[in-house]
Design a protein around this motif. Structure first.
Motif, PDB file in Angstrom:
ATOM      1  N   GLN A 138       0.907  -1.360  -0.025  1.00  0.00           N
ATOM      2  CA  GLN A 138      -0.063   0.255  -0.167  1.00  0.00           C
ATOM      3  C   GLN A 138       0.719   1.263  -0.080  1.00  0.00           C
ATOM      4  O   GLN A 138       0.307   2.412  -0.819  1.00  0.00           O
ATOM      5  CB  GLN A 138      -1.039   0.037   1.178  1.00  0.00           C
ATOM      6  N   ARG A 139       1.797   1.204   0.732  1.00  0.00           N
ATOM      7  CA  ARG A 139       2.722   2.633   0.687  1.00  0.00           C
ATOM      8  C   ARG A 139       3.449   2.916  -0.696  1.00  0.00           C
ATOM      9  O   ARG A 139       3.490   4.007  -0.643  1.00  0.00           O
ATOM     10  CB  ARG A 139       3.887   2.189   1.754  1.00  0.00           C
ATOM     11  N   PHE A 140       3.370   2.292  -1.580  1.00  0.00           N
ATOM     12  CA  PHE A 140       3.603   2.713  -2.894  1.00  0.00           C
ATOM     13  C   PHE A 140       2.625   3.377  -3.537  1.00  0.00           C
ATOM     14  O   PHE A 140       2.919   3.789  -4.810  1.00  0.00           O
ATOM     15  CB  PHE A 140       4.375   1.347  -3.832  1.00  0.00           C
ATOM     16  N   LEU A 141       1.562   3.163  -3.064  1.00  0.00           N
ATOM     17  CA  LEU A 141       0.395   3.620  -3.857  1.00  0.00           C
ATOM     18  C   LEU A 141      -0.448   5.004  -3.269  1.00  0.00           C
ATOM     19  O   LEU A 141      -1.330   5.275  -3.728  1.00  0.00           O
ATOM     20  CB  LEU A 141      -0.968   2.536  -3.795  1.00  0.00           C
ATOM     21  N   GLN A 142       0.706   5.440  -2.773  1.00  0.00           N
ATOM     22  CA  GLN A 142       0.117   6.980  -2.212  1.00  0.00           C
ATOM     23  C   GLN A 142       0.680   7.969  -3.234  1.00  0.00           C
ATOM     24  O   GLN A 142       1.693   7.854  -3.339  1.00  0.00           O
ATOM     25  CB  GLN A 142       0.964   7.285  -0.926  1.00  0.00           C
ATOM     26  N   SER A 143      -0.062   8.906  -3.604  1.00  0.00           N
ATOM     27  CA  SER A 143       0.275  10.008  -4.334  1.00  0.00           C
ATOM     28  C   SER A 143      -0.106  11.196  -3.789  1.00  0.00           C
ATOM     29  O   SER A 143      -0.937  11.588  -2.848  1.00  0.00           O
ATOM     30  CB  SER A 143      -0.952   9.995  -5.620  1.00  0.00           C
TER      31      SER A 143
END
Lengths: 339, 264
Positions: A191-196
């Motif tokens: 999930q942490r890669f999917l924060q914008s």
């Protein structure tokens, strides 16, 4: 990434997902990737990110990829450059491809530079040709610079993956085959890669846009010689008959006769269509920079000394207001004949 | 608010013409200019300064040879407040990755910046890579192909960007890096006061030492890509050029050409 013992393997292409399916430029990229993978005797993987991908990925195999790595998430619905590059970084560090190429589209030309900086590896922009140097197994990346005045061949000897963006229309897709079989893997991303830190608020689709300028087979372009906005209707008619899209010179855009997305040249778009039809365009160096690698160039201009004739395969020295109406009439006849 | 604009000195394009004999493009003279798309970046930064209620400072930064001071003076004449030239022999031969490393170090030194502007690409290298690479190195969002800045607050920016299929409206948290296309504005012609300011301005030259960088990551040796061959393509095609004395005949010939090439 420095090349180390654990090694890098395989060729990757970055496919693009659009609302109505996989973008056609992805198939051109697969054709390049296939050639490179075969020369290296390795596998070709198509990577694709998007929101709803299931059911639309077989075409990537049919056009020549050996396998597909897909990441599906509502966070990837739009091309937000930070999330997309985060996810690609995660995938590259996991799979370690030796070559990774993308199309020189707004997507590829944004995400790939970010990725190259994160991975600290080389990236060559806007290549028109790729090949493999036999004894070193290195990717030879050839690209135009200074508006096509100079061609340079570049390689990335010490870091991996070797990355490049490739100009749309620089290769024809392979013939798709329904009988090709390949694995499609859906990767789970933490999930942490999917924060914008960005969000898409609105998207307005182009009017009358069946095809973006850079992906068109035929571009019918007008310049100062068109004299006003209304006369561009003639070009739209001609483009329609030839199955092309309309382009323009900087002057025509600056006069407000047609909008900026149609501009071809150094401060506009670079195109490589099969046919570039230049009407009333004198051929300033800045314009030629954006279209000189077209397969065929046809020019109509009043001035026999116009620069555009030097690079044309076929030219008519004459008044476009006399030539175009007759050409349109003749093409209509041709069309009716074939119907 | 603090805004940076990245600018580049490029060879003047209108000095180039096609050589009759070789059919390649040749450059006459060594005139250089501010990269055309960077003018739009400078203009947008200055407009934000002029319109932002809390005020803003605009800093122009260029990496290049000593002569690149000229384009920084152009940026000052258009309204930038400060300008720095990042220049050092050890930077020579840097590719985009190495250049973005140096520029991001300079942006850290003179920043932090809320917004960083750059032209979408330069007319010489035409890579368009520096902007997104710098953003990646600074860990901030990169918004490319920006055609309009819609709204700015202390912490957020809303812009439009042009992509193949249309126009996106994107909202991003600041700091962010924006690369601009020419639709964004109409760059001003510097007025006399601007020109005077530019002529008396002092442009500091910043070398590798004062940037606190690893010199192994800059210059030719620090660049992962290597140019191994350069060649000059022949652009002229010796095509068939006919006069439209008889328009119907000329059009017939053209139709034949299109048929011959299986275009119709």
């Amino acid at each position: 990434m420095r090349n180390n013992k654990s090694g890098f393997n395989g060729v990757w292409i970055l496919a693009e997902n659009r609302q109505n399916g996989v973008s056609p430029v992805s198939y051109e990229l697969i054709a390049w990737g296939r050639e490179i993978a075969d020369a290296l005797e390795t596998d070709l993987t198509a990577v694709i990110l998007g929101e709803k991908l299931k059911g639309r990925l077989n075409s990537l195999i049919e056009y020549g990829a050996d396998s597909v790595v897909a990441v599906e998430s509502p966070h990837l619905a739009f091309d937000l450059s930070d999330i997309h590059s985060n996810v690609l970084e995660f995938l590259v560090r996991k799979y370690r491809p030796e070559v990774f190429i993308a199309s020189a589209t707004t997507y590829g030309r944004t995400v790939m530079p970010i990725l190259s900086a994160k991975l600290e590896t080389g990236l060559t922009a806007d290549c028109t040709s790729l090949s493999i140097e036999k004894d070193t197994r290195l990717l030879l990346q050839t690209r135009p610079a200074i508006g096509g005045n100079v061609m340079a061949t570049i390689k990335t000897p010490f870091t991996k993956p070797q990355m490049a963006t490739v100009r749309p229309k620089s290769k024809k897709p392979l013939k798709p085959s329904k009988s090709r079989y390949g694995k499609v893997v859906f990767e789970k991303i933490p999930q942490r890669f999917l924060q914008s830190r960005m969000k898409l608020v609105k998207f307005e689709q182009n009017e009358n846009s069946d095809k973006p300028l850079q992906e068109a087979d035929i571009v019918v372009a007008g310049g100062k010689g068109l004299k006003n906005a209304k006369n561009f209707l003639m070009l739209f008619k001609l483009a329609d008959l030839l199955g092309g899209v309309v382009g323009a010179s900087r002057q025509a855009v600056d006069m407000g006769w047609i909008s900026y997305p149609h501009q071809v040249g150094l401060s506009g778009k670079t195109v490589t269509p099969r046919l570039y039809f230049a009407a009333g365009i004198s051929g300033a160096v800045q314009h030629i920079a954006g279209m000189s690698s077209s397969k065929y160039i046809v020019a109509i201009n009043k001035d026999p000394e116009a620069n555009i004739f030097k690079i044309a395969d076929f030219g008519i020295v004459g008044d476009l207001f006399e030539v175009l109406p007759i050409l349109i009439k003749e093409l209509e006849k041709e069309r009716d004949k074939s119907e | 608010m603090k805004i940076a604009v990245l600018v580049k000195q490029v060879p003047a394009t209108d000095k180039v013409k096609i050589d009759e004999k070789t059919g390649t493009m040749v450059r006459s003279g060594f005139d250089a200019e501010l990269n055309p798309l960077d003018m739009y970046a400078v203009e947008e930064a200055v407009r934000i300064k002029e319109n932002f209620s809390n005020g803003a400072t605009v800093v122009a930064i260029s990496m290049g040879p000593p002569s690149a001071k000229d384009v920084l003076k152009d940026a000052i004449s258009m309204g930038c407040d400060e300008a720095y030239l990042v220049s050092d022999r050890v930077f020579a031969g840097s590719d985009t990755l190495a250049t973005s490393y140096v520029l991001s170090a300079a942006l850290r030194k003179f920043g932090p910046f809320d917004i960083i502007f750059a032209g979408e690409r330069a007319t010489d290298g035409e890579t368009g890579q520096i902007g997104p690479q710098v953003a990646a190195r600074l860990g901030i969002p990169a918004i490319t192909y920006v055609s309009s800045v819609k709204e700015i607050s202390q912490h957020r920016i809303t812009v439009e960007r042009l992509v193949e299929m249309g126009k996106e409206t994107i909202q991003a948290e600041l700091p962010a890096l924006l690369t601009v296309v020419k639709e964004i504005n109409e760059p001003r012609v510097p007025d006399l006061a601007g020109k005077i300011r530019a002529s008396v301005s002092n442009i500091p030259v910043i070398g590798a030492e004062s940037l606190n960088i690893d010199v192994k990551k800059v210059g030719l040796n620090g660049s992962p890509t290597r140019v191994i061959k350069v060649f000059y393509p022949k652009l002229s095609r010796n095509g068939k050029i006919i006069a439209a004395k008889n328009v119907h005949f000329a059009v017939k010939e053209l139709i034949n050409f299109l048929k011959e090439k299986s275009i119709i």
